[in-house]
Design a protein around this motif. Structure first.
Motif, short mmCIF file in Angstrom:
data_model
loop_
_atom_site.label_atom_id
_atom_site.label_comp_id
_atom_site.label_asym_id
_atom_site.label_seq_id
_atom_site.Cartn_x
_atom_site.Cartn_y
_atom_site.Cartn_z
N SER A 1 -66.29 19.49 -20.44
CA SER A 1 -66.74 19.73 -19.06
C SER A 1 -66.15 18.72 -18.09
O SER A 1 -65.66 19.07 -17.01
CB SER A 1 -68.27 19.68 -19.00
N LEU A 2 -66.15 17.44 -18.46
CA LEU A 2 -65.64 16.40 -17.58
C LEU A 2 -64.12 16.43 -17.48
O LEU A 2 -63.55 16.06 -16.45
CB LEU A 2 -66.10 15.03 -18.08
N ALA A 3 -63.45 16.88 -18.55
CA ALA A 3 -61.99 16.85 -18.56
C ALA A 3 -61.36 18.13 -18.02
O ALA A 3 -60.14 18.20 -17.88
CB ALA A 3 -61.49 16.61 -19.99
N SER A 4 -62.18 19.13 -17.70
CA SER A 4 -61.63 20.45 -17.38
C SER A 4 -60.73 20.45 -16.16
O SER A 4 -59.79 21.25 -16.08
CB SER A 4 -62.78 21.44 -17.18
N GLN A 5 -60.96 19.55 -15.19
CA GLN A 5 -60.20 19.59 -13.94
C GLN A 5 -58.76 19.14 -14.10
O GLN A 5 -57.90 19.48 -13.29
CB GLN A 5 -60.90 18.73 -12.89
N ARG A 6 -58.45 18.36 -15.14
CA ARG A 6 -57.10 17.83 -15.27
C ARG A 6 -56.30 18.50 -16.39
O ARG A 6 -55.22 18.04 -16.72
CB ARG A 6 -57.16 16.32 -15.54
N LEU A 7 -56.83 19.56 -16.97
CA LEU A 7 -56.17 20.18 -18.11
C LEU A 7 -55.09 21.16 -17.65
O LEU A 7 -55.25 21.87 -16.65
CB LEU A 7 -57.19 20.90 -18.99
N ARG A 8 -53.98 21.22 -18.39
CA ARG A 8 -52.96 22.22 -18.14
C ARG A 8 -52.37 22.67 -19.47
O ARG A 8 -51.63 21.93 -20.12
CB ARG A 8 -51.83 21.68 -17.26
N MET A 9 -52.73 23.86 -19.86
CA MET A 9 -52.23 24.40 -21.12
C MET A 9 -50.80 24.89 -20.93
O MET A 9 -50.34 25.09 -19.79
CB MET A 9 -53.12 25.57 -21.56
N PRO A 10 -50.04 25.04 -22.04
CA PRO A 10 -48.70 25.62 -21.92
C PRO A 10 -48.76 26.97 -21.20
O PRO A 10 -49.66 27.79 -21.44
CB PRO A 10 -48.27 25.78 -23.39
N ALA A 11 -47.80 27.22 -20.33
CA ALA A 11 -47.87 28.38 -19.44
C ALA A 11 -47.92 29.71 -20.18
O ALA A 11 -48.55 30.66 -19.73
CB ALA A 11 -46.67 28.36 -18.49
N ALA A 12 -47.23 29.81 -21.33
CA ALA A 12 -47.18 31.06 -22.07
C ALA A 12 -48.07 31.04 -23.31
O ALA A 12 -47.88 31.84 -24.23
CB ALA A 12 -45.74 31.38 -22.48
N ASP A 13 -49.04 30.13 -23.33
CA ASP A 13 -49.92 30.02 -24.50
C ASP A 13 -50.77 31.28 -24.62
O ASP A 13 -51.53 31.63 -23.71
CB ASP A 13 -50.82 28.79 -24.35
N GLY A 14 -50.65 31.97 -25.74
CA GLY A 14 -51.42 33.18 -25.98
C GLY A 14 -50.85 34.43 -25.38
O GLY A 14 -51.42 35.51 -25.55
N VAL A 15 -49.74 34.32 -24.68
CA VAL A 15 -49.12 35.49 -24.04
C VAL A 15 -48.22 36.21 -25.06
O VAL A 15 -47.35 35.58 -25.67
CB VAL A 15 -48.27 35.06 -22.82
N PRO A 16 -48.42 37.51 -25.28
CA PRO A 16 -47.57 38.24 -26.24
C PRO A 16 -46.11 38.18 -25.82
O PRO A 16 -45.77 38.27 -24.63
CB PRO A 16 -48.11 39.67 -26.18
N TYR A 17 -45.22 38.03 -26.81
CA TYR A 17 -43.79 37.94 -26.52
C TYR A 17 -43.03 38.94 -27.38
O TYR A 17 -43.30 39.08 -28.57
CB TYR A 17 -43.27 36.53 -26.79
N ARG A 18 -42.07 39.62 -26.75
CA ARG A 18 -41.18 40.53 -27.45
C ARG A 18 -39.75 40.22 -27.05
O ARG A 18 -39.45 40.05 -25.87
CB ARG A 18 -41.52 42.01 -27.14
N LYS A 19 -38.91 40.14 -28.05
CA LYS A 19 -37.50 39.79 -27.81
C LYS A 19 -36.87 40.79 -26.85
O LYS A 19 -37.01 42.01 -27.00
CB LYS A 19 -36.74 39.78 -29.12
N GLY A 20 -36.18 40.26 -25.83
CA GLY A 20 -35.48 41.10 -24.88
C GLY A 20 -36.33 41.58 -23.73
O GLY A 20 -35.84 42.35 -22.89
N GLN A 21 -37.63 41.14 -23.65
CA GLN A 21 -38.46 41.61 -22.55
C GLN A 21 -37.98 41.00 -21.23
O GLN A 21 -37.41 39.92 -21.19
CB GLN A 21 -39.93 41.28 -22.81
N ALA A 22 -38.26 41.70 -20.16
CA ALA A 22 -37.72 41.30 -18.86
C ALA A 22 -38.39 40.06 -18.32
O ALA A 22 -37.77 39.26 -17.62
CB ALA A 22 -37.87 42.45 -17.85
N LYS A 23 -39.67 39.85 -18.61
CA LYS A 23 -40.35 38.68 -18.06
C LYS A 23 -41.48 38.25 -18.97
O LYS A 23 -41.83 38.93 -19.90
CB LYS A 23 -40.91 38.99 -16.67
#
Length: 386
Positions: free
Chosen positions: A364-386
């Motif tokens: 709770s106290l640390a939540s304001q300064r946290l930054r997870m990797p931008a694509a963490d948990g985002v599905p990825y497929r080779k050759g996708q446009a974005k």
């Protein structure tokens, strides 16, 4: 602050060598699980399955130690966790299954597989059974020679700050398992590999901008696989530590949710090795206090928490100019101090909940300064446009 709390309350155990040594030992499995989560999530794969991989590590570590000796058990624990990581990578990276669903499935699979294997292997062994193994040979303990007795003598004098530092030094230099030393070394090694090598840069790019990494020739699938398998191996090492060092025997359910606490420590550490190591030590320390002296030591810790909250309020007001956050922290500091002043001990039911409550408060106290990797948990497929 710890010295002040010790002098005011008389709870000398809060900085004793025994407590510090126990805290380090209890922090190791949490830290290894957190380090495993770091490797996986830096590559963009959320690893909720750390608990299941730790469970596999506990069983494989015990079986390996009984079959191949102490360090064979360490290796077997890492391999058991890595197999869980490989399955998680196959399901999430290759088949694109939701990371959370896959992680939950790994947790269920790890528990079920070890229950079956225990009945198959440990039943009939002397000292073994359906839910536990025989006694396991543990890695040797080592100490820095010549300083144990002087540090203990200085610690027992109960001098302000000096005795506390002596207790800390004695806790980290006397009767330390070789397994603990290996685990501690994995933190700077992970930092060096992930932040100081080309391999680490490519791996982290897969968790930030996988499409951009692919456009520069990075094999995103390969790096994700490597990261998740290493993640599983580290979690498996944490499980092996529990069965081989912490208890000297495999027992069903001995992870006790440490995989999830490790995940919380990783988030608290802002996906950085040094931060997660500090988080693991914090959780290990609160666990050690409630195991060693229970309510008395945890009651003394309330004064430390009150001072920390007050310092945080001043920091928010003076440096960050966040009046509302400073006011909220100040109110919490007064409330905790009031509880400390009006009580002499903490109920046993609360002390057993201390590590988990610490997890909630820290996040709770640390939540304001946290930054997870931008694509963490985002599905990825080779050759996708974005």
């Amino acid at each position: 602050m710890m010295s002040i709390a010790r002098v005011v309350t008389g709870a000398n155990d809060i900085t004793s060598g025994g407590t510090i040594g126990a805290a380090v030992g209890l922090a190791v499995p949490i830290g290894l699980a957190a380090l495993g989560g770091l490797w996986s999530e830096r590559s963009g794969v959320v690893n909720i399955g750390l608990e299941g991989m730790m469970i596999l590590g506990t069983w494989c570590g015990a079986w390996g130690a009984l079959t191949f000796g102490t360090w064979g058990g360490v290796l077997a624990g890492a391999i058991g966790g890595a197999l869980g990581g490989l399955l998680h990578a196959l399901v999430t990276v290759t088949f694109g299954v939701d990371h959370i669903i896959s992680g939950v499935a790994i947790n269920i699979l790890g528990l079920g597989a070890t229950q079956y294997l225990s009945k198959l292997v440990f039943t009939g062994m002397k000292g073994g059974g359906e839910t536990q193994s025989p006694r396991i040979p543990a890695p040797a303990d080592v100490s820095v020679p010549g300083i144990g007795a002087p540090l203990l003598d200085l610690e027992n004098r109960h001098l302000f700050l000096v005795s506390d530092l002596a207790g800390v030094l004695r806790g980290v230099t006397q009767d330390v398992s070789l397994f603990t030393i290996v685990a501690v070394l994995l933190v700077p090694i992970s930092f060096y590999v992930l932040w100081r090598t080309a391999f680490g840069l490519r791996l982290r790019s897969c968790g930030e901008r996988p499409v951009a990494a692919e456009s520069l020739g990075v094999n995103v699938y390969f790096y994700k696989y490597v990261a998740v398998v290493i993640s599983g191996a580290l979690a498996g090492l944490g499980g092996a530590f529990l069965s081989m060092v912490a208890s000297g025997i495999y027992r069903e359910g001995q992870t006790g949710g440490r995989g999830f606490i490790g995940l919380a420590a990783m988030i608290f550490g802002n996906w950085r090795p040094g931060g997660l190591a500090g988080g693991a030590l914090l959780f290990g320390y609160t666990d050690a206090l409630q195991l060693r002296q229970g309510g008395t030591s945890v009651h003394a810790l309330l004064l430390v928490v009150a001072m920390l909250l007050a310092a945080f309020a001043v920091y928010q007001l003076v440096r960050q100019h966040r009046n509302r956050a400073a006011l909220l922290s100040g109110v919490f500091a007064l409330a905790v101090f009031a509880v400390f002043a009006m009580t002499d001990t903490v109920p046993e039911q609360f002390t057993s909940f201390t590590p988990h409550l610490t997890t909630l408060l820290v996040l709770s106290l640390a939540s304001q300064r946290l930054r997870m990797p931008a694509a963490d948990g985002v599905p990825y497929r080779k050759g996708q446009a974005k």
